[in-house]
Design a protein around this motif. Structure first.
Motif, PDB file in Angstrom:
ATOM      1  N   TYR A  26       2.165   6.175  -5.135  1.00 47.20           N
ATOM      2  CA  TYR A  26       2.276   7.559  -4.408  1.00 47.20           C
ATOM      3  C   TYR A  26       1.697   6.868  -3.086  1.00 47.20           C
ATOM      4  O   TYR A  26       1.753   7.554  -2.009  1.00 47.20           O
ATOM      5  N   PHE A  27       1.255   5.600  -2.799  1.00 48.90           N
ATOM      6  CA  PHE A  27       0.853   5.444  -1.629  1.00 48.90           C
ATOM      7  C   PHE A  27       1.521   4.286  -1.087  1.00 48.90           C
ATOM      8  O   PHE A  27       1.571   3.212  -1.775  1.00 48.90           O
ATOM      9  N   GLU A  28       1.955   4.053   0.151  1.00 48.34           N
ATOM     10  CA  GLU A  28       2.537   2.890   0.905  1.00 48.34           C
ATOM     11  C   GLU A  28       1.549   2.384   1.839  1.00 48.34           C
ATOM     12  O   GLU A  28       1.055   3.126   2.842  1.00 48.34           O
ATOM     13  N   THR A  29       1.123   1.076   1.862  1.00 51.76           N
ATOM     14  CA  THR A  29       0.567   0.510   3.137  1.00 51.76           C
ATOM     15  C   THR A  29       1.011  -0.724   3.213  1.00 51.76           C
ATOM     16  O   THR A  29       1.443  -1.424   2.234  1.00 51.76           O
ATOM     17  N   ASN A  30       0.999  -1.264   4.516  1.00 47.84           N
ATOM     18  CA  ASN A  30       1.122  -2.689   4.775  1.00 47.84           C
ATOM     19  C   ASN A  30       0.011  -3.638   4.759  1.00 47.84           C
ATOM     20  O   ASN A  30       0.060  -4.809   5.024  1.00 47.84           O
ATOM     21  N   ASP A  31      -1.127  -2.980   4.409  1.00 44.77           N
ATOM     22  CA  ASP A  31      -2.442  -3.820   4.492  1.00 44.77           C
ATOM     23  C   ASP A  31      -2.143  -4.886   3.108  1.00 44.77           C
ATOM     24  O   ASP A  31      -1.843  -4.616   1.904  1.00 44.77           O
ATOM     25  N   ASP A  32      -2.728  -6.212   3.401  1.00 42.72           N
ATOM     26  CA  ASP A  32      -2.550  -7.229   2.416  1.00 42.72           C
ATOM     27  C   ASP A  32      -3.838  -7.204   1.445  1.00 42.72           C
ATOM     28  O   ASP A  32      -3.885  -7.845   0.420  1.00 42.72           O
ATOM     29  N   THR A  33      -4.997  -6.578   1.846  1.00 43.18           N
ATOM     30  CA  THR A  33      -6.176  -6.510   1.216  1.00 43.18           C
ATOM     31  C   THR A  33      -6.366  -5.317   0.268  1.00 43.18           C
ATOM     32  O   THR A  33      -6.777  -5.547  -0.752  1.00 43.18           O
ATOM     33  N   PHE A  34      -6.084  -4.309   0.837  1.00 45.92           N
ATOM     34  CA  PHE A  34      -6.473  -3.006  -0.067  1.00 45.92           C
ATOM     35  C   PHE A  34      -5.193  -1.994  -0.189  1.00 45.92           C
ATOM     36  O   PHE A  34      -4.319  -1.744   0.715  1.00 45.92           O
ATOM     37  N   ALA A  35      -5.294  -1.523  -1.336  1.00 44.80           N
ATOM     38  CA  ALA A  35      -4.024  -0.448  -1.607  1.00 44.80           C
ATOM     39  C   ALA A  35      -4.165   1.078  -0.904  1.00 44.80           C
ATOM     40  O   ALA A  35      -3.229   1.420  -0.319  1.00 44.80           O
ATOM     41  N   ILE A  36      -5.576   1.528  -0.939  1.00 50.97           N
ATOM     42  CA  ILE A  36      -5.567   2.627  -0.263  1.00 50.97           C
ATOM     43  C   ILE A  36      -7.097   2.665   0.388  1.00 50.97           C
ATOM     44  O   ILE A  36      -7.916   1.717   0.365  1.00 50.97           O
ATOM     45  N   ASP A  37      -7.436   3.717   0.997  1.00 50.86           N
ATOM     46  CA  ASP A  37      -8.774   3.686   1.950  1.00 50.86           C
ATOM     47  C   ASP A  37      -9.761   4.128   0.935  1.00 50.86           C
ATOM     48  O   ASP A  37     -10.810   3.305   0.736  1.00 50.86           O
ATOM     49  N   ILE A  38      -9.665   5.225   0.378  1.00 47.77           N
ATOM     50  CA  ILE A  38     -10.782   5.924  -0.554  1.00 47.77           C
ATOM     51  C   ILE A  38     -10.499   6.085  -2.040  1.00 47.77           C
ATOM     52  O   ILE A  38      -9.435   6.743  -2.028  1.00 47.77           O
ATOM     53  N   HIS A  39     -11.113   5.685  -2.952  1.00 44.21           N
ATOM     54  CA  HIS A  39     -11.000   6.148  -4.327  1.00 44.21           C
ATOM     55  C   HIS A  39     -12.329   6.999  -4.750  1.00 44.21           C
ATOM     56  O   HIS A  39     -13.314   6.180  -4.456  1.00 44.21           O
TER      57      HIS A  39
END
Length: 475
Positions: A219-232
């Motif tokens: 359900y999340f898409e990000t181009n960041d290579d380090t983290f999948a999402i901001d906040i869990h």
């Protein structure tokens, strides 16, 4: 004044500045309930805490993508299904609907996506297959297990580096396991179990931890290579082992950390015991709503800082309601249709700056409400001196809009709020007595009029005679 949002990151053990992975966007995933019973106040508190976070992020201009899951396949669900004879899918559907109904009553907004484990099986199986192929997971005769020893960073999130509690819920010993810390990703079907799904690993069902990792990928898409999402985020009881296991799965399957920030809310206790279904001391939301209005309950649970333990108390709840009453008293005395002034004046701007600053400080609700109380008092003082004070009225309207937007309170009509908790039958009786009282007053039968007032007062109903007629409130 600093406009940065600061959040207490459970992984770091300190408050840190929030910087999203994508400018102007924020991704938030919250662990939802396992749906085998009605939701209790612990669920309500978690939902309200992170609803506040969502509102704060939006206020500061972030486009938030919010996902909250439902665990709808689990040992406890199968056990309840066997006990009741109700099919598991009917059981879980009932409790999902019950949970959402409770959240609506509490003013908790629906997440953008509310996936169920049974709806994410392809993604779950794909992640398990990746872990098996990379050597991070292995099969036994009972299922597929994650090999904790293969992840050198296991324990870095919660700082649990050894299995400190062999009886942890959902961790089962198995002679074929390589390590006692290894946890199940896929459970093979057992004789007598009513539910099983086909998979590359055999017929069975997913373990608990894997669903959240798979859903975040889905359900999340990000181009960041380090983290999948901001906040869990989730309850503090999930920090270990659940969130630790999520983190290691995602790390080994995707080569990313699952979240940049970890937030956890505190427990709700009754008689100094954590409230939980397993302890049998749950105070169900649906029962609480029979005693208190949804907004009253929301405000009470919101009024204690989200990380602190909240010891449920009827007296504290009533004290909290009196605080909420003051907001509705202000709303009641206003003409809410008044046209807003061109721009906020200095007094409101100062209130808003301090109010938001407190919420940006790890959602410091105590300071925020103290600021709100002080400003509310100043508005009332100004209106007491001059009921037509346009600046005071404008401040009041802006104040109400702020608490509605950020705290999710003050949304009802004031009459509706002060009459909550009274049944339709009681309302008919009250209105009938008021009409009888009006007739008695018209006939100058003041003894009867006073007797009716006393009768209603004994029922905790207060009468207010106004130029527009008599209105009543529950007290």
């Amino acid at each position: 004044m600093d406009n940065t949002i600061y959040l207490f990151d459970s992984a770091k053990g300190q408050k840190v500045a929030f910087e999203s992975l994508q400018k102007g966007k924020a991704s938030l995933y919250v662990c939802g309930p396992t749906v085998y019973d009605d939701a209790h106040l612990g669920h309500a508190r978690s939902a309200i805490a992170f609803d506040l976070l969502w509102r704060l992020l939006e206020y500061d201009g972030y486009a938030v993508r919010f996902v909250k899951n439902f665990t709808d396949i689990d040992d406890k669900i199968l056990k309840k299904s066997a006990q009741t004879g109700q099919p598991a899918h009917e059981l879980t559907q009932h409790y999902i609907e019950s949970y959402l109904h409770d959240m609506d009553a509490l003013g908790v907004r629906r997440a953008h996506f509310e996936p169920r484990a049974t709806q994410s099986l392809p993604q779950i199986c794909a992640m398990i297959a990746t872990l098996v192929a990379s050597g991070h997971a292995y099969q036994t005769s009972s299922g597929v297990y994650f090999s904790v020893a293969k992840d050198s960073k296991y324990g870095d999130l919660s700082h649990h580096y050894e299995d400190e509690d062999d009886t942890q819920s959902r961790i089962h010993n198995d002679e074929e396991k390589h390590d006692v810390r290894d946890f199940v990703l896929w459970k093979n079907h057992k004789e007598g179990e009513s539910i099983a799904y086909d998979s590359p690993f055999g017929s069975g069902r997913p373990g608990w931890h894997i669903e959240c990792s798979a859903m975040i990928e889905q359900y999340f898409e990000t181009n960041d290579d380090t983290f999948a999402i901001d906040i869990h985020a989730g309850g503090s009881d999930l920090f270990f082992p659940h969130h630790e296991n999520e983190a290691t799965q995602t790390r080994c399957a995707t080569h990313k950390e699952i979240a940049k920030y970890w937030l956890h809310n505190g427990f709700v206790t009754i008689n100094e015991q954590k409230m939980s279904k397993s302890l049998g001391n749950s105070f169900f939301i649906k029962d609480a709503l029979k005693l208190y209005g949804g907004e009253v309950l929301r405000f009470y649970l919101l009024s204690t800082h989200y990380r602190a333990t909240l010891s449920f108390s009827h007296d504290d709840l009533l004290a909290s309601k009196k605080r909420l009453d003051r907001i509705y008293r202000l709303k009641k005395r206003l003409n809410m249709s008044q046209k807003a002034l061109p721009k906020p004046n200095a007094a409101f701007a100062e209130f808003e700056a301090h109010f938001i600053h407190a919420l940006r400080d790890d959602m410091n609700i105590s300071v925020a409400l103290s600021v709100a109380d002080s400003f509310l008092s100043s508005i009332n003082e100004a209106l007491d001196k001059n009921s037509k004070d346009s600046v005071a009225k404008d401040n009041a309207n802006r104040f109400l809009q702020s608490v509605q937007q950020l705290l999710g309170i003050g949304l009802q009509e004031s009459t509706q709020y002060f009459q909550q908790g009274v049944s339709v039958e009681q309302k008919v009786q009250i209105e009938s007595l008021i009409e009888q009282r009006n007739i008695a007053k018209k006939n100058k039968d003041f003894a009867t009029a006073d007797a009716i007032r006393e009768t209603l007062s004994a029922q905790h109903i207060a009468l207010l005679d106004t130029a527009q007629g008599t209105i009543w409130e529950k007290i």
